[in-house]
Enzyme design. Structure first.
Site, PDB file in Angstrom:
ATOM      1  CD  GLU A 272      -2.744   1.218   2.463  1.00 54.36           C
ATOM      2  OE1 GLU A 272      -2.698   0.312   3.316  1.00 54.36           O
ATOM      3  OE2 GLU A 272      -3.478   2.212   2.551  1.00 54.36           O
TER       4      GLU A 272
ATOM      5  NE  ARG B 268       3.974  -7.661  10.318  1.00 51.56           N
ATOM      6  CZ  ARG B 268       3.347  -6.959   9.384  1.00 51.56           C
ATOM      7  NH1 ARG B 268       2.347  -7.470   8.730  1.00 51.56           N
ATOM      8  NH2 ARG B 268       3.734  -5.732   9.113  1.00 51.56           N
TER       9      ARG B 268
ATOM     10  CE  LYS C  71       3.204   0.036   4.692  1.00 50.41           C
ATOM     11  NZ  LYS C  71       2.485  -0.170   3.428  1.00 50.41           N
TER      12      LYS C  71
HETATM   13  P1  ATP Z   1       3.008  -2.187   7.718  1.00 50.50           P
HETATM   14  O1  ATP Z   1       2.436  -2.814   8.943  1.00 50.50           O
HETATM   15  O2  ATP Z   1       4.443  -1.874   7.821  1.00 50.50           O
HETATM   16  O3  ATP Z   1       2.205  -1.030   7.198  1.00 50.50           O
HETATM   17  P2  ATP Z   1       1.692  -3.732   5.790  1.00 50.50           P
HETATM   18  O4  ATP Z   1       1.551  -5.196   5.824  1.00 50.50           O
HETATM   19  O5  ATP Z   1       0.483  -2.916   6.090  1.00 50.50           O
HETATM   20  O6  ATP Z   1       2.927  -3.345   6.673  1.00 50.50           O
HETATM   21  P3  ATP Z   1       1.759  -3.476   2.964  1.00 50.50           P
HETATM   22  O7  ATP Z   1       2.220  -2.342   2.152  1.00 50.50           O
HETATM   23  O8  ATP Z   1       0.332  -3.815   2.948  1.00 50.50           O
HETATM   24  O9  ATP Z   1       2.250  -3.206   4.426  1.00 50.50           O
HETATM   25  O10 ATP Z   1       2.639  -4.762   2.664  1.00 50.50           O
HETATM   26  C1  ATP Z   1       2.963  -5.254   1.408  1.00 50.50           C
HETATM   27  C2  ATP Z   1       3.365  -6.691   1.545  1.00 50.50           C
HETATM   28  O11 ATP Z   1       4.491  -6.817   2.419  1.00 50.50           O
HETATM   29  C3  ATP Z   1       2.258  -7.512   2.163  1.00 50.50           C
HETATM   30  O12 ATP Z   1       2.119  -8.695   1.420  1.00 50.50           O
HETATM   31  C4  ATP Z   1       2.711  -7.779   3.555  1.00 50.50           C
HETATM   32  O13 ATP Z   1       2.221  -8.986   4.025  1.00 50.50           O
HETATM   33  C5  ATP Z   1       4.235  -7.780   3.413  1.00 50.50           C
HETATM   34  N1  ATP Z   1       4.882  -7.387   4.666  1.00 50.50           N
HETATM   35  C6  ATP Z   1       4.669  -6.247   5.359  1.00 50.50           C
HETATM   36  N2  ATP Z   1       5.381  -6.238   6.492  1.00 50.50           N
HETATM   37  C7  ATP Z   1       6.062  -7.411   6.526  1.00 50.50           C
HETATM   38  C8  ATP Z   1       6.977  -8.009   7.445  1.00 50.50           C
HETATM   39  N3  ATP Z   1       7.334  -7.410   8.567  1.00 50.50           N
HETATM   40  N4  ATP Z   1       7.489  -9.219   7.147  1.00 50.50           N
HETATM   41  C9  ATP Z   1       7.150  -9.831   6.001  1.00 50.50           C
HETATM   42  N5  ATP Z   1       6.299  -9.329   5.098  1.00 50.50           N
HETATM   43  C10 ATP Z   1       5.757  -8.141   5.345  1.00 50.50           C
HETATM   44 MG    MG Z   2      -1.231  -3.162   4.765  1.00 52.89          MG
END
Ligand code: ATP
Ligand code: MG
Length: 564
Positions: A41, A267, A277
């Site tokens: 995102e 994760r 983020k």
């Molecule tokens: P954040 O909590 O940092 O905002 P998010 O999961 O909301 O992370 P996205 O932009 O939706 O962020 O993530 C894009 C992809 O990266 C998703 O498939 C998510 O599952 C993966 N991802 C995000 N954080 C991690 C992590 N700490 N370890 C592994 N994969 C991750």
């Molecule tokens: Mg997300």
């Protein structure tokens, strides 16, 4: 031979559970082409956790001769921004991956999603609900008790179509109503209790402008995006496991062109940092750091600016287990790969961080010109990297910490320069500290020394025993530089997993700027992002943005050894 078979290191790694599934799918003909996707995102910069997901998704595509899409999951205009879109693209490329075709945007499927919402309404599977947010949450019930049906659940498809059209036309205020799927208010899975499909959001979108004032929820978008793109294996993190029944429900109830499957893995969390983020944005917004790419940040752009190579970050990600549980990885594991890569590739150089002048009193006696050009290897074990020239002059700088007047320190304890004794200047002469000149406050201004002739690359005569080897830079030919030293951004091992706010665990000493450092003259011309080992000090990188020949700026990447 497949890519992984060529590479011994990779073959020795056991295959992860997703690879096992893909192999079976291919062998049994369920899937003919592997298509994965990385779906960020655009509401922040990518961090080390995303790097794990990128390496996994692009890695799977590579291993199985398939493709990986980069898709922006841009369904929430309020928090998203073009700056993030651009930064994410740059970070994925920097890591060494190329997505298949053009970048995709969830927003480019908005027309299709709208059609599919109409489809659900017509089939009696979706309804417009006017409950307020508070009412809706009350109706939803608890994990332990069923919810109850919204009074709007019995609206007819015609009524719902009319209401939904009004939502789309902007006739209602934000929050006035939502479109919900009609599934099961008593489901033990809360995600199936008539989840929201569309919300009213009167915000301009970075891709679609003002075309829409209703936006699909993540759950209503994600599986359909996968289906449109022909994704075969949709890999996401564990928190989405509970959403999988919903993901499948939409695929079942919509005329989608394909049926992707979702798989979840753990994760990545690393100690002494945060990987969210939202929290990283708070550090930026509150100016705890200088921006998303501050070298102290666990963002991909921060790590890049810190001097971590893309290879090292990838190697680290490949070393991680792809498991069905979340875990915390020790920062030392990441640092191991950073150091391993730099030790192998970084040219060696000398930099005096905390300078004190050293005057060679017998310089003219032994050297004909103002400067003697000495040579030193660029890398101690890689002759092919060549040699570098070091101007040796009458006035030099050494580090204050490398000199002491305390003559009682044992040779074992202090392998540097002691008043009245000998030390070797790296790749240069053995010298003896004869005298010191101090200012009015008693601080040492200059160490007066004498060189022992014929000791460049040669042992000194019998009876002269240097205590050790120290680094130095010519005071007249060297360049003044600014060096930024970093410590961990957090003093707490699990900054965001305790009772207190993670912001309370910030390390107040995470950045120290030294403005009067001295580097070998050659370093002024270093390209931005060039990495070096400053001998005896650690690994450093020419700052990507601030380093200039007239004003060299280096960031500390990491110390030489893991002990700290
Ligand atoms: P954040 O909590 O940092 O905002 P998010 O999961 O909301 O992370 P996205 O932009 O939706 O962020 O993530 C894009 C992809 O990266 C998703 O498939 C998510 O599952 C993966 N991802 C995000 N954080 C991690 C992590 N700490 N370890 C592994 N994969 C991750
Ligand atoms: Mg997300």
């Amino acid at each position: 031979m497949s890519k992984s078979e060529e590479n011994g290191a990779e073959t020795s790694k056991p295959e992860n559970f997703i690879e096992t599934i893909i192999k079976q799918d291919l062998a049994e003909g369920r899937v003919s082409k592997v298509v994965t996707r990385f779906p960020p995102e655009p509401n922040g910069y990518l961090h080390i956790g995303h790097a794990k997901s990128i390496c996994l998704n692009f890695g799977l595509a590579e291993t199985f001769g398939g493709e990986c899409n980069l898709r922006f999951d841009d369904t929430n205009p309020a928090k998203e921004d073009q700056e993030y879109v651009d930064a994410i693209k740059e970070d994925v490329r920097w890591l060494g991956f190329q997505w298949a075709g053009d970048v995709r945007y969830a927003s480019s499927y908005f027309d299709q999603f709208y059609e599919w919402a109409l489809h659900l309404i017509k089939e009696g599977n979706a309804y417009v609900c006017d409950l307020t947010a508070e009412q809706a949450s009350e109706y939803r019930g608890w994990a332990t008790s069923p919810g109850k049906d919204s009074p709007y659940r019995s609206r007819t498809p015609e009524e719902n179509l009319a209401q939904f059209e009004k939502m789309r036309a902007g006739e209602f205020d934000e929050g006035h109503c939502v479109l919900r799927a009609k599934i099961d208010m008593a489901s033990s899975n809360m995600n199936l209790r008539d989840p929201i499909l569309y919300r009213i959001r009167k915000a301009s979108h970075h891709q679609t402008g003002d075309k829409w004032c209703i936006y699909p929820a993540y759950d209503f978008a994600h599986g359909q995006e996968d289906a449109i793109e022909g994704v075969s294996h949709s890999v996401c993190t564990l928190e989405f496991a509970d959403h999988r029944p919903l993901y499948e429900w939409f695929l079942e109830h919509l005329p989608v062109p394909a049926t992707p499957r979702q798989y979840e893995f753990g994760r990545l969390n690393i100690n002494y940092t945060v990987t969210s983020k939202r929290k990283l944005k708070q550090l930026v917004d509150d100016k705890v750091v200088a921006g998303w790419n501050d070298p102290r940040m666990p963002t991909i752009s921060g790590m890049r600016r810190r001097g971590y190579s893309a290879t090292a970050v990838r190697n680290f990600c490949q070393s991680l287990a792809v498991a069905k549980t979340d875990g915390v990885v020790d920062m030392a594991q990441l640092e191991f790969f950073i150091r391993e890569d730099l030790n192998e590739h970084a040219p060696r150089a000398m930099c005096v961080l905390n300078p004190v002048k050293l005057l060679i009193s017998n310089f003219e006696q032994h050297i004909d010109s103002d400067v003697q050009t000495l040579a030193a290897p660029v890398h101690p074990s890689k002759e092919e990297m060549g040699s570098r020239s070091l101007p040796f002059t009458k006035e030099l700088y050494i580090d204050r910490a490398d000199f002491t007047e305390d003559t009682t320190l044992s040779r074992k304890k202090f392998k540097r320069l002691v008043a009245g004794e000998y030390v070797r200047l790296r790749s240069a002469y053995v010298i003896k500290a004869d005298d010191v000149i101090k200012d009015a406050d008693g601080n040492i201004e200059t160490i007066v020394a004498s060189l022992v002739p014929n000791t460049v690359g040669d042992n000194p005569p019998d009876g002269i025993k240097p205590r050790g080897v120290i680094h130095w830079v010519s005071a007249t030919h060297g360049k003044q530089a600014s060096v930024r030293l970093y410590e961990r951004l957090f003093v707490h091992e699990a900054p965001d997993r305790g009772e207190e706010d993670f912001m309370q665990h910030i390390n107040p000493n995470s950045l120290k700027v030294l403005d009067n450092c001295w580097v070998e003259p050659g370093l002024a011309d270093a390209a931005p992002e060039a990495a070096f080992q400053f001998e005896r000090e650690g690994y450093f990188v020419a700052d990507r943005y601030d380093h200039q020949p007239a004003k060299p700026v280096f960031n500390m990447t990491i110390g030489l050894r893991a002990s700290k």
